[in-house]
Design an enzyme around this catalytic site. Structure first.
Site, PDB file in Angstrom:
ATOM      1  CB  SER A 143      -0.875  -0.012   1.261  1.00  0.00           C
ATOM      2  OG  SER A 143      -1.426   1.265   1.469  1.00  0.00           O
TER       3      SER A 143
ATOM      4  CE1 TYR B 118      -3.294  -0.081   5.051  1.00  0.00           C
ATOM      5  CE2 TYR B 118      -3.902  -2.367   5.431  1.00  0.00           C
ATOM      6  CZ  TYR B 118      -3.619  -1.325   4.564  1.00  0.00           C
ATOM      7  OH  TYR B 118      -3.656  -1.532   3.208  1.00  0.00           O
TER       8      TYR B 118
ATOM      9  CE  LYS C 151      -1.500  -4.251   3.310  1.00  0.00           C
ATOM     10  NZ  LYS C 151      -1.780  -5.512   2.599  1.00  0.00           N
TER      11      LYS C 151
HETATM   12  C1  WQD Z   1      -9.598   8.918   1.106  1.00  0.00           C
HETATM   13  C2  WQD Z   1      -9.934  10.384   1.289  1.00  0.00           C
HETATM   14  C3  WQD Z   1     -10.144  11.055   3.579  1.00  0.00           C
HETATM   15  C4  WQD Z   1     -13.755   8.709   4.404  1.00  0.00           C
HETATM   16  C5  WQD Z   1      -6.425   4.189   3.038  1.00  0.00           C
HETATM   17  C6  WQD Z   1      -5.238   3.358   3.429  1.00  0.00           C
HETATM   18  C7  WQD Z   1      -4.537   2.852   2.194  1.00  0.00           C
HETATM   19  C8  WQD Z   1      -5.516   2.119   1.324  1.00  0.00           C
HETATM   20  C9  WQD Z   1      -6.687   3.009   0.968  1.00  0.00           C
HETATM   21  C10 WQD Z   1      -5.702  -0.279   1.512  1.00  0.00           C
HETATM   22  C11 WQD Z   1      -9.148  11.049   2.425  1.00  0.00           C
HETATM   23  C12 WQD Z   1     -11.478  11.201   2.841  1.00  0.00           C
HETATM   24  C13 WQD Z   1     -12.661   9.261   3.767  1.00  0.00           C
HETATM   25  C14 WQD Z   1     -14.819   9.550   4.825  1.00  0.00           C
HETATM   26  C15 WQD Z   1     -13.656  11.445   3.937  1.00  0.00           C
HETATM   27  N1  WQD Z   1      -5.985   0.940   1.972  1.00  0.00           N
HETATM   28  N2  WQD Z   1     -12.628  10.606   3.536  1.00  0.00           N
HETATM   29  N3  WQD Z   1     -14.741  10.896   4.560  1.00  0.00           N
HETATM   30  O1  WQD Z   1      -6.930   7.147   3.879  1.00  0.00           O
HETATM   31  O2  WQD Z   1      -6.291   7.621   1.441  1.00  0.00           O
HETATM   32  O3  WQD Z   1      -6.010   5.333   2.336  1.00  0.00           O
HETATM   33  O4  WQD Z   1      -7.287   3.431   2.214  1.00  0.00           O
HETATM   34  O5  WQD Z   1      -5.037  -0.604   0.582  1.00  0.00           O
HETATM   35  O6  WQD Z   1      -3.521   1.973   2.594  1.00  0.00           O
HETATM   36  O7  WQD Z   1      -4.341   4.186   4.144  1.00  0.00           O
HETATM   37  O8  WQD Z   1      -8.297   6.230   1.951  1.00  0.00           O
HETATM   38  O9  WQD Z   1     -10.690   6.151   1.457  1.00  0.00           O
HETATM   39  O10 WQD Z   1      -9.949   6.318   3.902  1.00  0.00           O
HETATM   40  O11 WQD Z   1      -9.708   8.302   2.387  1.00  0.00           O
HETATM   41  O12 WQD Z   1     -13.607  12.667   3.734  1.00  0.00           O
HETATM   42  O13 WQD Z   1     -15.856   9.111   5.416  1.00  0.00           O
HETATM   43  O14 WQD Z   1     -11.313  10.499   1.627  1.00  0.00           O
HETATM   44  O15 WQD Z   1      -9.943  12.139   4.476  1.00  0.00           O
HETATM   45  O16 WQD Z   1      -8.857  12.389   2.052  1.00  0.00           O
HETATM   46  P1  WQD Z   1      -6.858   6.699   2.455  1.00  0.00           P
HETATM   47  P2  WQD Z   1      -9.728   6.690   2.466  1.00  0.00           P
END
Ligand code: WQD
Length: 334
Positions: A124, A150, A154
């Site tokens: 990731s 998490y 990785k």
């Molecule tokens: C994306 C954007 C949030 C939820 C994580 C892991 C990474 C991978 C993908 C596995 C950010 C915003 C989110 C919400 C929001 N996992 N958001 N409201 O954090 O980039 O990555 O997931 O492979 O390893 O770290 O993904 O989808 O959680 O967030 O505003 O209810 O959406 O702040 O900017 P992230 P995410």
């Protein structure tokens, strides 16, 4: 070539199984069904005509894995299985280290015992931590400033794989660093359908659309980005699956690293607009505070995969949204 997919009934594993079967690979799936459903196997059969052999086995069940490897004669393992809820990992770090790291050690022990010498690992972009820049390349140092267990698991697994490759000159490793997988198979028969409470933006948007969640919380709109909301590299899961296929032919002794992303950033508000366009409905949301550990902006430099694997993304965020709506309609009718 015979391939074992650990976590193969999961979101990315199932889409990868389809791409491999389409190309004639002999695919078997191992999964503990903690965060996926066995009915995915029927969908894979509907799409490809092949129902992969399935073992309901947990990474921590060494005896169960040994029985599978004793008859498997695998040429390659693609290792998707693992816990991946960032928020949960902060609350339950030992569960994440035991399952993700301990489970991978069990898997590698089985591979060693049965002389399986090739592994592709589902890593990731989180392993990059905060590089201070948005565009991430494979040459960057990893393991510094990772904000959650998490992501640490990785990184630790990447280090273990490097050391195993160092110790065994015939061992072949490909580490694929995913950015933000989204979308569903165009057939509408498989997609992201987690059992657990989702952390990620897209599954939450999906649950807001179906009414399971009242409204989306946008975690912060005061970042130094195009519209103040977080920017990420959202890669269509079918493109991601094809990236796994592309790397198989290029594997060789040692360790390969590739970012799998579009190379383009999309903000949360842009994702909401794209979903509203695809669904024809407004998506209820509110601006909330920033989420601990979030970075403002990150996206892949996908140049290395394009140059060395001849792979690059072909699908867009719009395609992902249309496919997601398609999948949600399928789930509603099921
Ligand atoms: C994306 C954007 C949030 C939820 C994580 C892991 C990474 C991978 C993908 C596995 C950010 C915003 C989110 C919400 C929001 N996992 N958001 N409201 O954090 O980039 O990555 O997931 O492979 O390893 O770290 O993904 O989808 O959680 O967030 O505003 O209810 O959406 O702040 O900017 P992230 P995410």
């Amino acid at each position: 070539m015979k391939v074992l997919l650990t976590g193969g009934t999961g979101y990315i594993g199932s889409h990868t199984a389809i791409e491999l079967i389409k190309l004639g690979y002999d695919v078997e799936i191992m999964d503990n069904l903690y965060n996926s459903k066995i009915t995915v196997l029927d969908s894979i059969k509907k799409i490809t005509g092949v129902k992969p052999k399935f073992y309901q086995v947990d990474l921590l069940d060494k005896e169960g894995m040994d029985k599978m490897f004793a008859v498997g004669n695998y040429d390659l393992v693609i290792h998707f299985a693992g816990l991946k809820a960032v928020g949960e990992s902060v609350k339950k770090p030992l569960k994440y280290y035991e399952n993700n790291v301990g489970g991978t050690i069990n898997l590698l022990d089985c591979m060693k015992k049965y002389s399986v010498k090739k592994i592709i690992f589902s890593s990731s972009a989180t392993v990059y931590g905060d590089q201070g820049v948005a565009e991430l390349t494979e040459e960057m140092q990893t393991g510094v400033g990772i904000t959650n267990p998490y992501g640490e698991t990785k990184h630790v697994i990447e280090e273990i794989l490097k050391d195993v490759a160092e110790a065994d000159e015939k061992f072949e490793v490909a580490i694929l660093r995913y950015f933000n997988p989204v979308g569903s198979h165009p057939s509408g028969l498989i997609g992201e359908d987690p059992n657990d409470i989702p952390n990620n933006l897209m599954p939450i948007i999906m649950k807001v659309y179906t009414g399971e969640i009242e409204k989306l919380k946008v975690y912060g709109n005061d970042y130094n980005t195009i519209d103040g909301t977080g920017v990420r590299d959202y890669i269509h899961v079918v493109d991601l699956a094809k990236g796994h296929v592309a790397v198989i032919q290029k594997m060789k002794p040692g360790v390969l690293f590739y970012n799998l992303g579009t190379g383009k950033g999309t903000s949360v508000l842009e994702m909401i607009s794209a979903f509203e366009k695809a669904s024809g409905r407004k998506l209820p949301y509110e601006i909330a505070g920033r989420r601990a550990g979030d970075l403002a902006e990150m996206y892949a430099s996908p140049k290395k995969a394009e140059k060395e694997l001849g792979w690059k993304t072909e699908l867009t965020v719009e395609d992902a949204m249309n496919d997601t709506i398609n999948y949600l309609n399928y789930l509603k009718e099921k």
